[in-house]
Design a protein around this motif. Structure first.
Motif, mmCIF file in Angstrom:
data_model
loop_
_atom_site.group_PDB
_atom_site.id
_atom_site.type_symbol
_atom_site.label_atom_id
_atom_site.label_comp_id
_atom_site.label_asym_id
_atom_site.label_seq_id
_atom_site.Cartn_x
_atom_site.Cartn_y
_atom_site.Cartn_z
ATOM 1 N N ALA A 17 9.356 24.022 -3.658
ATOM 2 C CA ALA A 17 8.233 24.607 -4.887
ATOM 3 C C ALA A 17 7.004 24.443 -3.830
ATOM 4 N N GLN A 18 6.900 24.227 -2.887
ATOM 5 C CA GLN A 18 5.709 24.213 -2.132
ATOM 6 C C GLN A 18 4.824 23.501 -2.592
ATOM 7 N N THR A 19 5.127 22.097 -3.053
ATOM 8 C CA THR A 19 4.187 21.229 -3.537
ATOM 9 C C THR A 19 4.115 19.938 -3.033
ATOM 10 N N LEU A 20 4.514 19.884 -1.960
ATOM 11 C CA LEU A 20 4.645 18.572 -1.294
ATOM 12 C C LEU A 20 3.023 17.954 -0.988
ATOM 13 N N PRO A 21 2.849 16.707 -1.184
ATOM 14 C CA PRO A 21 1.631 16.336 -0.882
ATOM 15 C C PRO A 21 1.369 16.336 0.636
ATOM 16 N N SER A 22 0.148 16.097 0.981
ATOM 17 C CA SER A 22 -0.043 16.095 2.662
ATOM 18 C C SER A 22 0.463 14.779 3.163
ATOM 19 N N ALA A 23 0.461 14.800 4.485
ATOM 20 C CA ALA A 23 0.911 13.576 5.220
ATOM 21 C C ALA A 23 0.221 12.279 4.906
ATOM 22 N N ALA A 24 1.070 11.247 4.763
ATOM 23 C CA ALA A 24 0.092 10.014 4.502
ATOM 24 C C ALA A 24 -0.685 9.599 5.752
ATOM 25 N N MET A 25 -1.784 8.945 5.419
ATOM 26 C CA MET A 25 -2.732 8.284 6.499
ATOM 27 C C MET A 25 -2.799 7.061 6.095
ATOM 28 N N ILE A 26 -2.129 6.282 7.033
ATOM 29 C CA ILE A 26 -2.017 4.640 6.766
ATOM 30 C C ILE A 26 -2.826 4.176 8.153
ATOM 31 N N GLU A 27 -3.681 3.410 7.525
ATOM 32 C CA GLU A 27 -4.326 2.575 8.514
ATOM 33 C C GLU A 27 -3.699 1.272 8.824
ATOM 34 N N VAL A 28 -3.694 0.934 10.128
ATOM 35 C CA VAL A 28 -3.029 -0.414 10.555
ATOM 36 C C VAL A 28 -3.899 -1.331 11.362
ATOM 37 N N LEU A 29 -4.126 -2.473 10.836
ATOM 38 C CA LEU A 29 -5.001 -3.319 11.369
ATOM 39 C C LEU A 29 -4.150 -4.357 12.406
ATOM 40 N N LEU A 30 -4.451 -4.415 13.588
ATOM 41 C CA LEU A 30 -3.686 -5.239 14.382
ATOM 42 C C LEU A 30 -4.702 -6.411 14.632
ATOM 43 N N PRO A 31 -4.184 -7.554 14.227
ATOM 44 C CA PRO A 31 -5.096 -8.631 14.636
ATOM 45 C C PRO A 31 -5.287 -8.957 16.156
ATOM 46 N N SER A 32 -6.338 -9.484 16.563
ATOM 47 C CA SER A 32 -6.627 -9.744 17.781
ATOM 48 C C SER A 32 -5.350 -10.465 18.488
ATOM 49 N N THR A 33 -4.876 -10.112 19.939
ATOM 50 C CA THR A 33 -3.955 -10.681 20.585
ATOM 51 C C THR A 33 -4.049 -11.500 21.478
ATOM 52 N N THR A 34 -5.451 -11.914 21.362
ATOM 53 C CA THR A 34 -5.930 -13.243 22.252
ATOM 54 C C THR A 34 -5.287 -14.366 21.830
ATOM 55 N N GLU A 35 -4.835 -15.364 22.501
ATOM 56 C CA GLU A 35 -4.255 -16.337 22.038
ATOM 57 C C GLU A 35 -5.117 -17.516 21.514
ATOM 58 N N GLU A 36 -6.267 -17.255 21.717
ATOM 59 C CA GLU A 36 -7.373 -18.448 21.250
ATOM 60 C C GLU A 36 -7.002 -18.587 19.653
ATOM 61 N N ILE A 37 -7.019 -17.411 19.006
ATOM 62 C CA ILE A 37 -7.207 -17.218 17.491
ATOM 63 C C ILE A 37 -5.592 -17.567 17.097
ATOM 64 N N PRO A 38 -5.533 -18.919 16.293
ATOM 65 C CA PRO A 38 -4.149 -19.259 15.921
ATOM 66 C C PRO A 38 -3.795 -18.452 14.787
ATOM 67 N N VAL A 39 -2.532 -18.493 14.366
ATOM 68 C CA VAL A 39 -1.695 -17.298 13.395
ATOM 69 C C VAL A 39 -2.327 -17.823 12.099
ATOM 70 N N GLU A 40 -2.796 -18.624 11.639
ATOM 71 C CA GLU A 40 -3.207 -18.769 10.128
ATOM 72 C C GLU A 40 -4.700 -18.258 10.379
ATOM 73 N N GLU A 41 -5.304 -18.435 11.352
ATOM 74 C CA GLU A 41 -6.823 -17.743 11.383
ATOM 75 C C GLU A 41 -6.522 -16.225 11.346
ATOM 76 N N GLN A 42 -5.489 -15.576 12.045
ATOM 77 C CA GLN A 42 -5.255 -14.339 12.169
ATOM 78 C C GLN A 42 -4.974 -13.788 10.715
ATOM 79 N N LEU A 43 -4.265 -14.395 10.020
ATOM 80 C CA LEU A 43 -3.738 -14.285 8.522
ATOM 81 C C LEU A 43 -5.094 -14.053 7.529
ATOM 82 N N LYS A 44 -5.817 -15.163 7.671
ATOM 83 C CA LYS A 44 -7.145 -15.087 7.050
ATOM 84 C C LYS A 44 -7.645 -13.839 7.274
ATOM 85 N N LYS A 45 -7.746 -13.506 8.715
ATOM 86 C CA LYS A 45 -8.865 -12.481 8.902
ATOM 87 C C LYS A 45 -8.481 -11.360 7.871
#
Ligand SMILES: [Zn+2]
Length: 591
Positions: A553-581
């Motif tokens: 029926a040509q009524t499809l929505p346009s493609a999803a635009m999903i934003e992805v947040l990647l926490p800093s990969t530097t090892e200084e910040i512990p996991v808990e901190e990354q989650l908080k962020k």
């Protein structure tokens, strides 16, 4: 020679001539060849499907004395073909329903057959018999003489007394398929040297609605009208039939915006002089077929042309809406015989259904097909307090590293709004019914499919095979466990849609995504950070069929635009901190 109606002339004379009812024909043939004849048969089924024809053939075959019965040549066959066999007795219960008639029938039952081996009573419309007549017959059916066979035919088996039903071998006749009827009509036209378009014959078959006798009667009438060359327009004219395409166009306009167009096309149809009762019946029949086609796309009970109309105009409508209209139209149809203002009724029903809305008001489709919509509900909500603001101890200062995949900055971040708008955490009093906590709008899910690619899916499938090795990983075990057993429904460049077996697993995955996010894990597992959405396998199936329809029926929505947040990969910040962020950028609605 006097003119003989086609349905009489082409009434099948032997089992091989019968159109349709293959299972019944085969069973009866076997019964004869193995000499396992019952004393009472009940043939049930819609009108014109061959009940009395097969009863006569059965009687003829039983009494034939030639080779390969019915031989059509022996005395018994000749008498039965001309309808004068003294031992094949036809009774129309609709006219002979009195007790007296049955008594005289019973009186004669005792006499031996005159010509043949069996005395066969064919009692048509047996449900019309009075209960007194039924009861009189009952004793005879219980202990009939060895040479007597009863064949009862009825369109309404539920009206036949159970005491009779239990003494009969029951055969249920089905409607003859559209293809079988059309083939037979084609054959009859050849025999009659009538030139008829296949399209015209297809429409005749459609009008007959599974009844072979009706089909031949209609053909008879059409030939009387147009003797040289029968076209589909001739048939339409004779029967006041609106083209399915025309009905399809009307049905497509059953929306609040286009309701005016729908009513206008209805007026056009009326002005052409079409019979509106017939039109209502056609509309009902198309809606009914649309449900059949939904469930059994390969059915041969619907012609190919009709299937195309249904695919284009009916299937894009939600099933609930179609069922609602069907109910309304069927109620209307019963009243049409007594009403003079037919048009008003039909218009009312069409307008009512143009305003149709889904009954369960789940957050549906906040996103239109093309442009992003303002989302007032979202804006009105009080701002969610930012966790980092609550703890202003200065430990978290920088925003997490963001991979912003949204190309067009003006477009909203669907994922973020999606969590706010479409995920309704059900309140505790509702929690006892085992519904999912997470409901995604169809448009959102479709936008995920639209943005998905096969290459991404292939790559993800490959990587998912390594999921097992994270099952014992301290950081990722819960993510890996949640996804084990899931199947990839679609993969986009930064998201993945999973199909899972149960609502529990679905809620677990979506809950994890909402509270913690899968980015770190998918970054490990799939080689790039992705958001994860889960729906049940049933929902996957529904989604794919919705995709097919909306695509057509040509009524499809346009493609999803999903934003992805990647926490800093530097090892200084512990996991808990990354989650908080992560909470800084993911607003969660808890009320
Ligand atoms: Zn014979």
């Amino acid at each position: 020679m006097a003119y003989q109606a086609l349905y009489r002339k082409y009434r099948p004379a032997s089992f091989d001539d019968v159109v349709g009812q293959k299972h019944i024909v085969q069973t009866l043939k076997n019964a004869i060849s193995k000499n396992r004849i019952a004393h009472a048969y009940l043939f049930c089924g819609p009108r014109g499907t061959g009940k009395t024809s097969i009863a006569k053939i059965f009687a003829r075959t039983l009494n034939c004395t030639g080779e390969n019965p019915p031989c059509m040549e022996c005395e018994n066959c000749r008498l039965s073909l001309s309808g004068t066999h003294p031992d094949i007795i036809e009774i129309d219960a609709a006219s002979n329903n009195g007790v007296d008639e049955v008594r005289s029938l019973i009186d004669r039952v005792g006499y031996a057959p005159l010509e043949g081996k069996y005395k066969v009573y064919i009692i048509d419309e047996v449900h019309m018999m009075t209960s007194g007549a039924f009861n009189a017959l009952l004793k005879t059916i219980e202990e009939p003489p060895a040479h007597v066979i009863f064949i009862f035919a009825t369109t309404e088996p539920h009206k036949v007394l159970p005491t009779i039903l239990s003494r009969c071998q029951r055969y249920d006749f089905s409607k003859v398929s559209h293809r079988d009827i059309q083939e037979r009509l084609s054959y009859v036209c050849q025999q009659e040297s009538v030139n008829a378009d296949e399209e015209a014959l297809s429409l005749v078959a459609e009008l007959a609605d599974g009844g072979m006798r009706d089909a031949l009667s209609i053909l008879d009438q059409c030939i009387a009208y147009e003797q040289d060359h029968l076209t589909i327009d001739d048939v339409r004219e004779i029967y006041g039939v609106v083209q399915p395409e025309e009905i399809g166009n009307l049905v497509e306009n059953l929306t609040p915006e286009k309701a005016n167009d729908a009513i206008e096309s209805l007026k056009v149809i009326e002005n052409k002089g079409m019979d509106m009762k017939r039109f209502t019946a056609d509309l009902i029949s198309l809606y009914k077929d649309s449900l059949l086609q939904e469930m059994a796309a390969q059915t041969n009970l619907i012609s190919e042309k009709r299937k195309q109309v249904i695919e284009k105009s009916f299937l894009p409508q939600p099933v609930d809406k179609r069922i609602q209209i069907l109910n309304d139209l069927m109620n209307l149809y019963n009243k049409l015989a007594y009403s003079s203002n037919v048009m008003d009724y039909i218009e009312t029903i069409l307008l009512k259904n143009a305003l149709w809305k889904p009954q369960t008001l789940v957050q549906t489709a906040p996103y239109p097909a093309s442009k992003p919509m303002n989302l007032p509900r979202y804006e009105k909500q009080p701002p969610v307090q930012n966790p980092s603001e609550q703890k202003s101890d200065g430990k978290i200062q920088s925003n997490p590293q963001t991979i912003n995949i949204v190309k067009n900055e003006k477009k909203p971040d669907l994922a973020k709004q999606f969590w706010n708008m479409n995920v309704s955490r059900e309140t505790s009093e509702k929690a006892e019914n085992h519904q999912s906590e997470f409901r995604f709008s169809e448009d959102f899910l479709l936008s995920l499919l639209v943005g998905a690619t096969k290459a991404e899916k292939t790559s993800d499938l490959d990587h998912m095979k390594n999921g097992g090795k994270y099952l014992t990983d301290l950081e990722f075990a819960k993510f890996a466990k949640s996804m084990s057993g899931a199947r990839i429904a679609a993969s986009g460049s930064n998201y993945i849609l999973l199909g899972v077996q149960s609502v529990l697993v679905k809620d677990n995955i979506n809950g994890l995504e909402q509270s913690l996010g899968y980015e770190s894990f998918t970054n490990q597992l799939l080689g790039k950070p992705k958001k994860v959405f889960a729906i049940t396998m049933d929902e996957v199936a529904n989604l794919f069929s919705a995709y097919k329809k909306r695509s057509a029926a040509q009524t499809l929505p346009s493609a999803a635009m999903i934003e992805v947040l990647l926490p800093s990969t530097t090892e200084e910040i512990p996991v808990e901190e990354q989650l908080k962020k992560r909470f800084e950028n993911l607003t969660i609605q808890d009320d």
